[in-house]
Design a protein around this motif. Structure first.
Motif, PDB file in Angstrom:
ATOM      1  N   MET A  88       2.542 -12.259  -3.004  1.00  0.00           N
ATOM      2  CA  MET A  88       3.383 -12.393  -1.178  1.00  0.00           C
ATOM      3  C   MET A  88       2.252 -12.819  -0.648  1.00  0.00           C
ATOM      4  O   MET A  88       1.486 -12.144  -1.414  1.00  0.00           O
ATOM      5  CB  MET A  88       3.718 -11.140  -1.411  1.00  0.00           C
ATOM      6  N   HIS A  89       2.461 -12.680  -0.204  1.00  0.00           N
ATOM      7  CA  HIS A  89       1.598 -13.429   1.086  1.00  0.00           C
ATOM      8  C   HIS A  89       2.247 -12.940   2.916  1.00  0.00           C
ATOM      9  O   HIS A  89       3.378 -12.914   3.041  1.00  0.00           O
ATOM     10  CB  HIS A  89       1.692 -15.334   1.714  1.00  0.00           C
TER      11      HIS A  89
ATOM     12  N   SER B 202      -2.830 -11.473   1.247  1.00  0.00           N
ATOM     13  CA  SER B 202      -1.846 -12.336  -0.232  1.00  0.00           C
ATOM     14  C   SER B 202      -2.188 -10.860  -1.010  1.00  0.00           C
ATOM     15  O   SER B 202      -3.393 -10.346  -0.879  1.00  0.00           O
ATOM     16  CB  SER B 202      -2.474 -13.120  -0.471  1.00  0.00           C
ATOM     17  N   ILE B 203      -1.499 -10.718  -1.955  1.00  0.00           N
ATOM     18  CA  ILE B 203      -1.043  -9.441  -2.798  1.00  0.00           C
ATOM     19  C   ILE B 203      -0.125  -9.741  -3.542  1.00  0.00           C
ATOM     20  O   ILE B 203       0.515 -10.454  -3.952  1.00  0.00           O
ATOM     21  CB  ILE B 203      -0.755  -8.106  -1.949  1.00  0.00           C
ATOM     22  N   THR B 204      -1.172 -10.064  -5.110  1.00  0.00           N
ATOM     23  CA  THR B 204      -0.457  -9.828  -6.612  1.00  0.00           C
ATOM     24  C   THR B 204       0.572  -9.015  -6.726  1.00  0.00           C
ATOM     25  O   THR B 204       0.456  -7.950  -6.362  1.00  0.00           O
ATOM     26  CB  THR B 204      -1.334 -10.077  -7.749  1.00  0.00           C
ATOM     27  N   PHE B 205       1.659  -9.351  -7.874  1.00  0.00           N
ATOM     28  CA  PHE B 205       2.309  -8.087  -8.175  1.00  0.00           C
ATOM     29  C   PHE B 205       1.344  -7.106  -8.836  1.00  0.00           C
ATOM     30  O   PHE B 205       1.999  -5.770  -9.250  1.00  0.00           O
ATOM     31  CB  PHE B 205       2.903  -8.496  -9.535  1.00  0.00           C
TER      32      PHE B 205
ATOM     33  N   ASN C 250      -3.665  -6.699  -6.581  1.00  0.00           N
ATOM     34  CA  ASN C 250      -5.371  -6.909  -5.958  1.00  0.00           C
ATOM     35  C   ASN C 250      -4.748  -7.887  -4.869  1.00  0.00           C
ATOM     36  O   ASN C 250      -3.233  -8.482  -4.746  1.00  0.00           O
ATOM     37  CB  ASN C 250      -5.246  -8.271  -7.593  1.00  0.00           C
ATOM     38  N   THR C 251      -5.913  -8.331  -3.920  1.00  0.00           N
ATOM     39  CA  THR C 251      -5.458  -8.209  -2.722  1.00  0.00           C
ATOM     40  C   THR C 251      -6.569  -9.339  -2.268  1.00  0.00           C
ATOM     41  O   THR C 251      -7.805  -9.301  -3.065  1.00  0.00           O
ATOM     42  CB  THR C 251      -5.421  -7.060  -1.700  1.00  0.00           C
TER      43      THR C 251
ATOM     44  N   ARG D 160      -9.573  -4.630   8.685  1.00  0.00           N
ATOM     45  CA  ARG D 160      -8.884  -3.876   9.835  1.00  0.00           C
ATOM     46  C   ARG D 160      -7.536  -4.595   9.574  1.00  0.00           C
ATOM     47  O   ARG D 160      -6.590  -3.485  10.058  1.00  0.00           O
ATOM     48  CB  ARG D 160      -8.873  -4.967  10.938  1.00  0.00           C
ATOM     49  N   PHE D 161      -6.507  -5.040   8.064  1.00  0.00           N
ATOM     50  CA  PHE D 161      -5.873  -4.913   8.325  1.00  0.00           C
ATOM     51  C   PHE D 161      -5.317  -4.849   6.086  1.00  0.00           C
ATOM     52  O   PHE D 161      -6.473  -4.582   5.690  1.00  0.00           O
ATOM     53  CB  PHE D 161      -5.365  -6.631   7.538  1.00  0.00           C
TER      54      PHE D 161
END
Length: 111
Positions: free
Chosen positions: A34-35, A50-53, A56-57, A66-67
């Motif tokens: 997801m993004h 982005s983050i995988t299921f 992982n980011t 910051r985010f």
């Protein structure tokens, strides 16, 4: 209908914080990357996180440190914690997954 719904946008002062949420209507989203994107007035939409299921980011340089992106695969929800906000973070923020887009949520950083 499968959809993504963002929430949490607001107007904050520089240096403030916000947490955005992206709720997915289907558990299929728990299995895909997801993004978060954003689009400022007069600019192109840009990928910021982005983050995988597997959680992982990855981050754009403009928001790194910051985010923080996260997700809850049980709740089918993704989050974006935004700290130390700057006026240049003002934009409509969108979530994206499986070639679907949410409707966007407005973030305004202004004194």
């Amino acid at each position: 209908q499968v959809q993504l719904v963002e929430s949490g946008g607001d107007t904050v002062q520089p240096g403030g914080s916000l947490r955005l949420s992206c709720a997915a209507s289907s558990s299929i989203f728990s299995t895909v990357t997801m993004h978060w994107y954003r689009q400022a007035p007069g600019k192109e939409r840009e990928l910021i996180a982005s983050i995988t299921f597997r959680h992982n980011t990855n981050y754009a340089d403009s928001v790194k440190g910051r985010f923080t992106i996260s997700r809850d695969n049980v709740k089918n929800t993704m989050y974006l914690q935004m700290n130390s906000l700057k006026p240049e973070d003002t934009a409509v923020y969108y979530c994206n997954a499986a070639n679907l887009w949410g409707q966007g949520t407005q973030v305004t950083v202004s004194s």
